[in-house]
Design a protein around this motif. Structure first.
Motif, PDB file in Angstrom:
ATOM      1  N   ASP A 125       0.853  -1.190   0.000  1.00 37.25           N
ATOM      2  CA  ASP A 125       0.000   0.000   0.000  1.00 37.25           C
ATOM      3  C   ASP A 125       0.887   1.237   0.000  1.00 37.25           C
ATOM      4  OD1 ASP A 125      -2.307   1.451  -0.115  1.00 37.25           O
ATOM      5  OD2 ASP A 125      -2.957   1.049   1.940  1.00 37.25           O
ATOM      6  N   GLU A 126       0.269   2.375  -0.322  1.00 37.56           N
ATOM      7  CA  GLU A 126       1.010   3.635  -0.399  1.00 37.56           C
ATOM      8  C   GLU A 126       0.408   4.663   0.546  1.00 37.56           C
ATOM      9  OE1 GLU A 126      -0.593   6.503  -1.524  1.00 37.56           O
ATOM     10  OE2 GLU A 126      -2.425   5.381  -1.982  1.00 37.56           O
ATOM     11  N   ALA A 127       1.147   5.748   0.744  1.00 40.65           N
ATOM     12  CA  ALA A 127       0.651   6.904   1.480  1.00 40.65           C
ATOM     13  C   ALA A 127       1.215   8.154   0.820  1.00 40.65           C
ATOM     14  CB  ALA A 127       1.077   6.839   2.950  1.00 40.65           C
ATOM     15  N   GLY A 128       0.381   9.171   0.710  1.00 38.86           N
ATOM     16  CA  GLY A 128       0.878  10.443   0.218  1.00 38.86           C
ATOM     17  C   GLY A 128       0.707  10.697  -1.259  1.00 38.86           C
ATOM     18  N   ARG A 129      -0.320  10.121  -1.875  1.00 42.09           N
ATOM     19  CA  ARG A 129      -0.546  10.415  -3.293  1.00 42.09           C
ATOM     20  C   ARG A 129      -1.179  11.787  -3.484  1.00 42.09           C
ATOM     21  NH1 ARG A 129      -3.092   5.190  -6.328  1.00 42.09           N
ATOM     22  NH2 ARG A 129      -3.459   6.789  -7.886  1.00 42.09           N
ATOM     23  N   GLY A 130      -1.918  12.268  -2.493  1.00 48.64           N
ATOM     24  CA  GLY A 130      -2.685  13.496  -2.667  1.00 48.64           C
ATOM     25  C   GLY A 130      -2.076  14.795  -2.179  1.00 48.64           C
ATOM     26  N   PRO A 131      -1.047  14.799  -1.345  1.00 46.37           N
ATOM     27  CA  PRO A 131      -0.537  16.058  -0.788  1.00 46.37           C
ATOM     28  C   PRO A 131       0.061  16.996  -1.827  1.00 46.37           C
ATOM     29  CG  PRO A 131       0.192  14.201   0.524  1.00 46.37           C
ATOM     30  CD  PRO A 131      -0.411  13.640  -0.720  1.00 46.37           C
ATOM     31  N   TRP A 132       0.271  18.225  -1.400  1.00 48.64           N
ATOM     32  CA  TRP A 132       0.897  19.236  -2.248  1.00 48.64           C
ATOM     33  C   TRP A 132       2.413  19.166  -2.169  1.00 48.64           C
ATOM     34  CZ3 TRP A 132      -2.176  24.188  -0.432  1.00 48.64           C
ATOM     35  CH2 TRP A 132      -3.531  24.034  -0.748  1.00 48.64           C
ATOM     36  N   ALA A 133       2.932  18.493  -1.162  1.00 51.66           N
ATOM     37  CA  ALA A 133       4.379  18.509  -0.931  1.00 51.66           C
ATOM     38  C   ALA A 133       4.841  17.182  -0.350  1.00 51.66           C
ATOM     39  CB  ALA A 133       4.754  19.645   0.026  1.00 51.66           C
ATOM     40  N   GLY A 134       6.145  16.922  -0.507  1.00 53.03           N
ATOM     41  CA  GLY A 134       6.749  15.732   0.073  1.00 53.03           C
ATOM     42  C   GLY A 134       6.675  14.524  -0.837  1.00 53.03           C
ATOM     43  N   PRO A 135       7.297  13.436  -0.416  1.00 54.81           N
ATOM     44  CA  PRO A 135       7.337  12.225  -1.229  1.00 54.81           C
ATOM     45  C   PRO A 135       6.055  11.419  -1.135  1.00 54.81           C
ATOM     46  CG  PRO A 135       8.388  11.807   0.864  1.00 54.81           C
ATOM     47  CD  PRO A 135       7.997  13.263   0.876  1.00 54.81           C
ATOM     48  N   VAL A 136       5.929  10.448  -2.002  1.00 54.66           N
ATOM     49  CA  VAL A 136       4.946   9.383  -1.835  1.00 54.66           C
ATOM     50  C   VAL A 136       5.696   8.188  -1.267  1.00 54.66           C
ATOM     51  CG1 VAL A 136       5.227   8.519  -4.215  1.00 54.66           C
ATOM     52  CG2 VAL A 136       3.140   8.009  -2.948  1.00 54.66           C
ATOM     53  N   SER A 137       5.088   7.502  -0.325  1.00 55.26           N
ATOM     54  CA  SER A 137       5.728   6.345   0.299  1.00 55.26           C
ATOM     55  C   SER A 137       4.930   5.088  -0.004  1.00 55.26           C
ATOM     56  CB  SER A 137       5.830   6.533   1.818  1.00 55.26           C
ATOM     57  OG  SER A 137       4.537   6.573   2.400  1.00 55.26           O
ATOM     58  N   ALA A 138       5.595   3.952   0.125  1.00 52.90           N
ATOM     59  CA  ALA A 138       4.924   2.659  -0.039  1.00 52.90           C
ATOM     60  C   ALA A 138       5.568   1.668   0.907  1.00 52.90           C
ATOM     61  CB  ALA A 138       5.032   2.156  -1.482  1.00 52.90           C
ATOM     62  N   ALA A 139       4.817   0.670   1.280  1.00 52.75           N
ATOM     63  CA  ALA A 139       5.341  -0.395   2.131  1.00 52.75           C
ATOM     64  C   ALA A 139       4.838  -1.737   1.633  1.00 52.75           C
ATOM     65  CB  ALA A 139       4.934  -0.193   3.586  1.00 52.75           C
ATOM     66  N   ALA A 140       5.632  -2.768   1.885  1.00 55.44           N
ATOM     67  CA  ALA A 140       5.272  -4.141   1.550  1.00 55.44           C
ATOM     68  C   ALA A 140       5.511  -4.997   2.793  1.00 55.44           C
ATOM     69  CB  ALA A 140       6.106  -4.644   0.385  1.00 55.44           C
ATOM     70  N   VAL A 141       4.592  -5.899   3.073  1.00 54.77           N
ATOM     71  CA  VAL A 141       4.663  -6.703   4.296  1.00 54.77           C
ATOM     72  C   VAL A 141       4.263  -8.145   4.006  1.00 54.77           C
ATOM     73  CG1 VAL A 141       3.839  -6.990   6.669  1.00 54.77           C
ATOM     74  CG2 VAL A 141       4.063  -4.692   5.708  1.00 54.77           C
ATOM     75  N   ILE A 142       5.086  -9.089   4.465  1.00 63.94           N
ATOM     76  CA  ILE A 142       4.701 -10.501   4.516  1.00 63.94           C
ATOM     77  C   ILE A 142       4.463 -10.836   5.977  1.00 63.94           C
ATOM     78  CG2 ILE A 142       5.326 -12.903   4.049  1.00 63.94           C
ATOM     79  CD1 ILE A 142       7.265 -11.900   1.917  1.00 63.94           C
ATOM     80  N   LEU A 143       3.215 -11.043   6.343  1.00 61.67           N
ATOM     81  CA  LEU A 143       2.875 -11.325   7.734  1.00 61.67           C
ATOM     82  C   LEU A 143       3.136 -12.779   8.089  1.00 61.67           C
ATOM     83  CD1 LEU A 143      -0.491  -9.386   8.071  1.00 61.67           C
ATOM     84  CD2 LEU A 143       1.741  -8.682   8.966  1.00 61.67           C
ATOM     85  N   ASN A 144       3.398 -13.007   9.363  1.00 61.53           N
ATOM     86  CA  ASN A 144       3.467 -14.360   9.924  1.00 61.53           C
ATOM     87  C   ASN A 144       2.080 -14.693  10.457  1.00 61.53           C
ATOM     88  OD1 ASN A 144       3.814 -16.692  11.369  1.00 61.53           O
ATOM     89  ND2 ASN A 144       5.622 -15.993  12.483  1.00 61.53           N
ATOM     90  N   PRO A 145       1.355 -15.624   9.848  1.00 59.60           N
ATOM     91  CA  PRO A 145      -0.015 -15.903  10.299  1.00 59.60           C
ATOM     92  C   PRO A 145      -0.086 -16.425  11.724  1.00 59.60           C
ATOM     93  CG  PRO A 145       0.727 -17.555   8.719  1.00 59.60           C
ATOM     94  CD  PRO A 145       1.755 -16.470   8.706  1.00 59.60           C
TER      95      PRO A 145
END
Length: 208
Positions: free
Chosen positions: A28-48
């Motif tokens: 998932d990502e964060a920060g696609r809509g702001p006027w300033a700063g980077p866009v970030s993304a993260a990837a996670v493999i959970l341990n069930p």
């Protein structure tokens, strides 16, 4: 009062892992809509067998709750990664291209490469592994929910750091999004290097 809201599970991860024959991450990502700063993304493999309690779409969690979950997700996950695309890369690639770049960087930062990824939304980004795009995925998939928390907390930290470099804009308060104090600062000081100059309000200010 009863609620019809559903909560994220590992059902999608289980199905995709069975069909792909390996470990599946949520992205998932964060920060696609702001006027300033980077866009970030993260990837996670959970341990069930070792899931942090209370994981959910980052947008429905408080800042305090996200901050508490972040280290738990990192400590208990089988693998995780965070990636960014800068404001300048957003200008060069557009926001979709930059978001895909941040997602690629997040997956490439993982200690264990996934064989497939669940990605929030309906856009089929070109990532290092096959993907399944899931509309509303951060409210359906625990892996995507975990990724949304890591992406959001990572980006918030960057914006707080940028606030110390450019204190006139109030980045620590609004994280670069539309806010009256942000608009007023732009009108008073003009854009800083972290502003996305093609964004409507910033572009209009420059053109004026």
């Amino acid at each position: 009062m009863s609620s019809d809201r559903t909560f994220p599970t590992l059902a999608l991860e289980t199905l995709l892992a069975q069909s792909s024959g390996g470990l599946v991450c949520g992205v998932d990502e964060a920060g696609r809509g702001p006027w300033a700063g980077p866009v970030s993304a993260a990837a996670v493999i959970l341990n069930p067998d070792d899931l942090p309690e209370g994981m959910d779409d980052s947008k429905v969690l408080t800042e305090k709750r996200r901050a508490a979950l972040e280290p738990q997700i990192k400590a208990r996950a089988l693998a995780w990664g965070v990636g960014f695309a800068s404001a300048r890369e957003i200008e060069e690639l557009n926001i979709i291209g930059a978001t895909g770049l941040a997602m690629c960087r997040a997956i490439e930062a993982m200690a264990i490469p996934p064989v497939a990824a669940l990605v929030d939304g309906n856009y089929r980004f070109k990532l290092p592994c096959p993907i399944l795009a899931v509309v509303g995925g951060d409210g359906l998939s625990l892996s995507i929910a975990g990724a949304s928390i890591l992406a959001k907390t990572a980006r918030d930290r960057v914006m707080i750091e940028l606030d110390t470099l450019y204190p006139a804009y109030g980045f620590a308060r609004h994280k670069g999004y539309n806010a009256p104090i942000h608009s007023e600062a732009l009108q008073t000081h003009g854009p800083c290097p972290e502003h996305r100059r093609s964004w409507g309000p910033v572009k209009a200010l420059l053109e004026s």
